[in-house]
Design a protein around this motif. Structure first.
Motif, short mmCIF file in Angstrom:
data_model
loop_
_atom_site.label_atom_id
_atom_site.label_comp_id
_atom_site.label_asym_id
_atom_site.label_seq_id
_atom_site.Cartn_x
_atom_site.Cartn_y
_atom_site.Cartn_z
N VAL A 39 -16.15 -0.60 1.94
CA VAL A 39 -15.60 0.57 1.24
C VAL A 39 -16.32 0.82 -0.09
N SER A 50 -6.79 -4.48 19.40
CA SER A 50 -7.66 -4.90 18.29
C SER A 50 -9.00 -5.36 18.82
N THR A 71 -11.29 3.34 6.55
CA THR A 71 -12.33 3.37 7.57
C THR A 71 -12.76 4.80 7.91
N SER A 114 -16.08 0.33 16.49
CA SER A 114 -16.48 -0.13 15.16
C SER A 114 -17.96 -0.45 15.14
N GLY A 166 -14.22 -6.24 3.86
CA GLY A 166 -14.09 -4.81 4.18
C GLY A 166 -14.09 -3.95 2.92
N THR A 203 -7.18 -14.07 5.11
CA THR A 203 -6.88 -12.64 5.16
C THR A 203 -7.48 -11.94 3.94
N TYR A 246 -7.10 2.76 17.19
CA TYR A 246 -6.61 2.15 15.95
C TYR A 246 -5.09 2.14 15.86
N TYR A 288 0.82 -1.22 0.00
CA TYR A 288 0.00 0.00 0.00
C TYR A 288 0.85 1.26 0.00
N HIS A 328 -3.32 -16.32 9.27
CA HIS A 328 -2.23 -15.53 8.72
C HIS A 328 -1.63 -16.23 7.50
N LEU A 341 -11.06 -2.45 19.77
CA LEU A 341 -11.54 -1.75 18.58
C LEU A 341 -12.96 -2.13 18.19
N HIS A 397 -11.13 -11.49 4.43
CA HIS A 397 -11.39 -10.38 5.36
C HIS A 397 -11.19 -9.04 4.66
N HIS A 413 -0.96 -6.48 14.95
CA HIS A 413 -1.68 -7.74 14.71
C HIS A 413 -1.39 -8.30 13.31
N HIS A 414 -0.66 -7.53 12.50
CA HIS A 414 -0.24 -8.07 11.21
C HIS A 414 1.03 -8.91 11.34
#
Ligand code: HEM
Ligand code: HEM
Lengths: 488, 210
Positions: free
Chosen positions: A352, A274, A213, A281, A347, A340, A249, A121, A335, A277, A343, A255-256
């Motif tokens: 989005v 997390s 988000t 959320s 999202g 993943t 956040y 990213y 993982h 969170l 997920h 957590h990655h």
């Protein structure tokens, strides 16, 4: 102020056009890379067409080009409507449009040529990163200058989220991209190894938090009450959720990196935050959904509202799943697998894309000087294509992920591993086919949207649009909670 | 309205205050987690027996980055039994101190490569990169035939070594002086295979007296 001030929707229309084009393109590339995973011959032995070089084009294209254009356009629209004021600094605002489009084109062209930092990213090289920084600061200046000249004293919730999105993304972008350039096209980060991994996932996770988000929550907080035609369910609840969301956040990035070489305490902190969170959320999702209370009949007959409702449901679902995946024992299975990816896309395609599409359908007629979108049937078609594709995508990748995860750890009674690696790939290949088909439906829906917008924009293309006047005299200054956004 | 609201109201009516409080709130978490790692990073560099990439391997690593291998391969064996059984000893921080950027990855479409070095012959690696399905028929890995004809630009490579040296990775003057000769006539394929064969290298780590 003169009585004749009007909203500046010109730049909003440009961003709307860009979002429609990038949406189709970014998702089409997604379908293509999905096809490459199913049929590797589609790499064509051509450097710039290989999976490794095109996948960043998909993620950049959908997140920054499609999502970014939609966010900036709606941000300018919402800041004007909720402040009863014209956009400040119109030339700088135009610069943010052309600058952002230039960045997107440069990034989308250079990444397949192999110029990449390999940070997920944040792939584009340092020159493009510098441009991003300039455009981003300009975006912030236009936004806050517009807030500064607002006529409504209270700053409406949507703007808090847009503001947090601008500030946090600017910060993340700069810290994550500190590099030593070697040439115009190559650089090395000042961080290495574990520190680099932590900085990268602090960035990566919070790009999710503040780009995918917070920004889209800004959209939600304006367009959901607008489309439900009633005020936000609870204004005070949104205050709590906002501060909780933005402060919690930032702690959760680790957590990655569960069970990796990252120190244990950082992993545990990430896991704890997390789980925390979940509260903000769900809070935001509930606030949005309850805003439709009493208007459910209208929702059933309004495709834009339907997109928003399903988006909120998927927001709640994806965050629930995320918090679950942040539990170390669950993460040990999920993982590195397609879980993943499932997920991510519940999202990304569920929350989005759907909140964006809903908001664009709500905004476009107003920004384009029309009573409604050109084709209601088109919107209905888009809705069903999108939801079907989404379910196919998420269900298939979830199954593929769990299957591979279980196969990787399966042992026989003597404790030796049962499956060589390639077995897990053979097992998930059929699901790659289903994902590809789901993706095709989603892109087909996006094409329908682009077609619909094109016709809705007939007046705009013929330059027949009359600018919409800003409502003056001022509304009651002590209105509280902040007024429901003005009817355009 | 609740009593607490009046504090919030002051922020909510003031764009500047809103921006400042937001900036503070978003900074805390990152600072708390990353600052200690920076401090710790120094001790990791000092004690590890891992050597910086020689110029050929550095060039190979850059090709690994360029081709996006990290999108399908991880280089991070987690401290879980199923992983150590399949891939070998779990990865530790000191092994990636010279990775700029890190290549831990987040998705295993293909297997982990952290301890790949020495698992196959150079010839196998070449064949596999030229046409993965010639070696593993069910593979969905792309083929990379162009690497074999692509020469390594030694001037550019030396500039790259100097850049990481500037960032603090230890290279001796002799090593840099010897680089152009070492890179003479090498292709991208040679560089990538050298990089892959160096991954993990438990022997070299064990050899080091520190
Ligand atoms: C037409 C719909 C779409 C299709 C077919 C699609 C397909 C794909 C594929 C094949 C991958 C690579 C997965 C892998 O490496 O195994 C991917 C990754 C990704 N896509 Fe999509 N995508 C779509 C829509 C979207 C949208 C709308 C977004 C965001 C707004 C998005 C965001 C991402 C992200 C963030 C990743 C990286 C995931 C990771 O690293 O775990 N995608 N997508
Ligand atoms: C409470 C909220 C959330 C939590 C706790 C959460 C948690 C997680 C966890 C644990 C992972 C897996 C990391 C791994 O094992 O590699 C992950 C990955 C990811 N999540 Fe979420 N998630 C949340 C919400 C969202 C939302 C709303 C999106 C929107 C698109 C999203 C996008 C992503 C992406 C793009 C990745 C993949 C990163 C990569 O590996 O490339 N998440 N998330």
């Amino acid at each position: 102020m003169p009585q004749t001030e009007t909203y500046n929707d010109q730049v909003v229309r440009l961003f709307l056009l860009a979002a429609a084009i990038w949406g189709v393109l970014g998702m089409a590339i997604g379908v293509f890379v999905a096809a490459q995973l199913a049929w590797p011959a589609l790499n064509f032995d051509t450097p710039w067409l290989t999976f490794g070089r095109l996948r960043p084009d998909h993620t950049f294209g959908v997140i920054f080009a499609f999502g970014g254009s939609a966010l900036m356009g709606t941000c300018y629209y919402v800041a004007q409507r909720t402040g009863h004021t014209r956009l400040a600094l119109p030339r700088l605002a135009n610069f943010t449009f052309w600058g952002w489009q230039l960045i997107c084109v440069l990034a989308m062209v250079t990444m397949p040529l192999g110029l990449t930092q390999s940070k997920e990213y944040a792939e584009p090289e340092w020159l493009i990163d510098l441009l991003v920084a300039v455009v981003w600061v300009s975006f912030g200046v236009v936004f806050f200058a517009t807030l500064a000249r607002r006529r409504i004293k209270h700053i409406y919730v949507a703007n808090w989220y847009y503001g947090a999105f601008i500030i946090a993304v600017g910060l993340l972008h700069i810290v994550n991209n500190i590099v030593m350039p070697v040439s115009l096209t190559k650089s090395y980060p000042v961080y290495s190894g574990t520190v680099d991994a932590m900085v990268q996932w602090w960035y990566g996770h919070n790009a999710v938090a503040f780009f995918l988000t917070a920004g889209f929550l800004g959209m939600m907080y304006y367009f959901v009450p607008r489309q439900a035609q009633q005020p936000l369910w609870s204004y005070r609840f949104s205050i709590v959720n906002f501060w909780a969301l933005i402060s919690v956040y930032m702690w959760a990035g680790s957590h990655h990196l569960m069970y990796t070489a990252l120190p244990d305490w950082v992993q545990s902190v990430g896991m704890a935050f997390s789980i925390l969170l979940l509260m903000p959320s769900w809070g935001s999702a509930a606030n949005g959904l309850l805003t439709f209370n009493g208007a459910w009949k209208r929702v059933a007959s309004d495709p834009a509202a339907k997109f928003m409702v399903i988006a909120l449901v998927f927001y709640a679902a994806a965050t629930t799943e995320g918090s679950l995946m942040a539990v170390k024992t669950v993460n040990s299975l999920s993982h590195y697998t397609d879980w993943t990816v499932a997920h991510v896309h519940s999202g990304a395609i569920g929350w989005v894309a759907m909140i964006t599409i809903g908001s664009l359908y709500a905004m476009a007629p107003r920004a384009l000087g029309r009573p409604a979108m050109h084709s209601r049937r088109g919107m209905e078609w888009h809705f069903w294509l999108h939801v079907t594709g989404l379910v196919m995508y998420v269900a298939s990748m979830w199954t593929a992920g769990v299957t591979a995860g279980l196969m990787w750890r399966a042992t026989d009674s003597s404790g030796t591993l049962i499956h060589p690696f390639i077995d897990s790939l053979i097992a998930v290949r059929p699901f790659y086919l289903i994902r590809f088909l789901g993706g095709l439906l989603i892109v087909a829906g996006m094409v329908v949207m682009a077609w619909n917008l094109w016709h809705t924009a007939a007046d705009a293309r013929a330059r027949l649009i009359k600018p919409i006047p800003v409502p003056i005299p001022e509304p009651e200054p002590r209105q509280m909670p902040a007024p429901v956004p003005a009817r355009a | 309205m609740a009593k607490g609201y009046k504090y919030f109201e002051a922020i909510e009516k003031h764009a500047g205050k809103l921006a400042i409080f937001t900036a503070i709130m978003v900074s805390i978490g990152g600072l708390a987690e990353i600052t200690p790692l920076f401090v710790e990073a120094h001790s990791i560099t000092a004690s590890a027996g891992v050597k910086p990439y020689d110029p050929l391997r550095l060039a190979g690593k850059d090709i690994y980055v360029r081709e996006g291998c990290y999108l399908c391969h991880t280089q991070m064996i987690r401290s879980l039994r199923a992983e150590t059984q399949r891939y070998g000893a779990y990865s530790v921080s000191s092994e990636s101190v010279y990775d700029r950027p890190h290549q831990w990855g987040s998705k295993r479409t293909g297997p982990d490569l952290a301890r790949l070095g020495g698992k196959y012959s150079d010839e196998w690696q070449r064949l596999h990169l030229l046409d993965p399905r010639a070696v593993v028929p069910q593979s969905n890995m792309p083929a990379y035939p162009w690497l074999a004809d692509e020469p390594i630009d030694s001037k550019d490579s030396v500039a790259r070594v100097r850049a990481v040296q500037l960032l603090g990775d230890p290279y001796s003057a002799e090593k840099i002086a010897a680089a152009p000769a070492a890179l003479e006539g090498m292709t991208a394929m040679d560089a990538l295979v050298a990089y892959l064969q160096g991954l993990g290298l438990p022997a070299e780590v064990a050899e080091d007296p520190t």
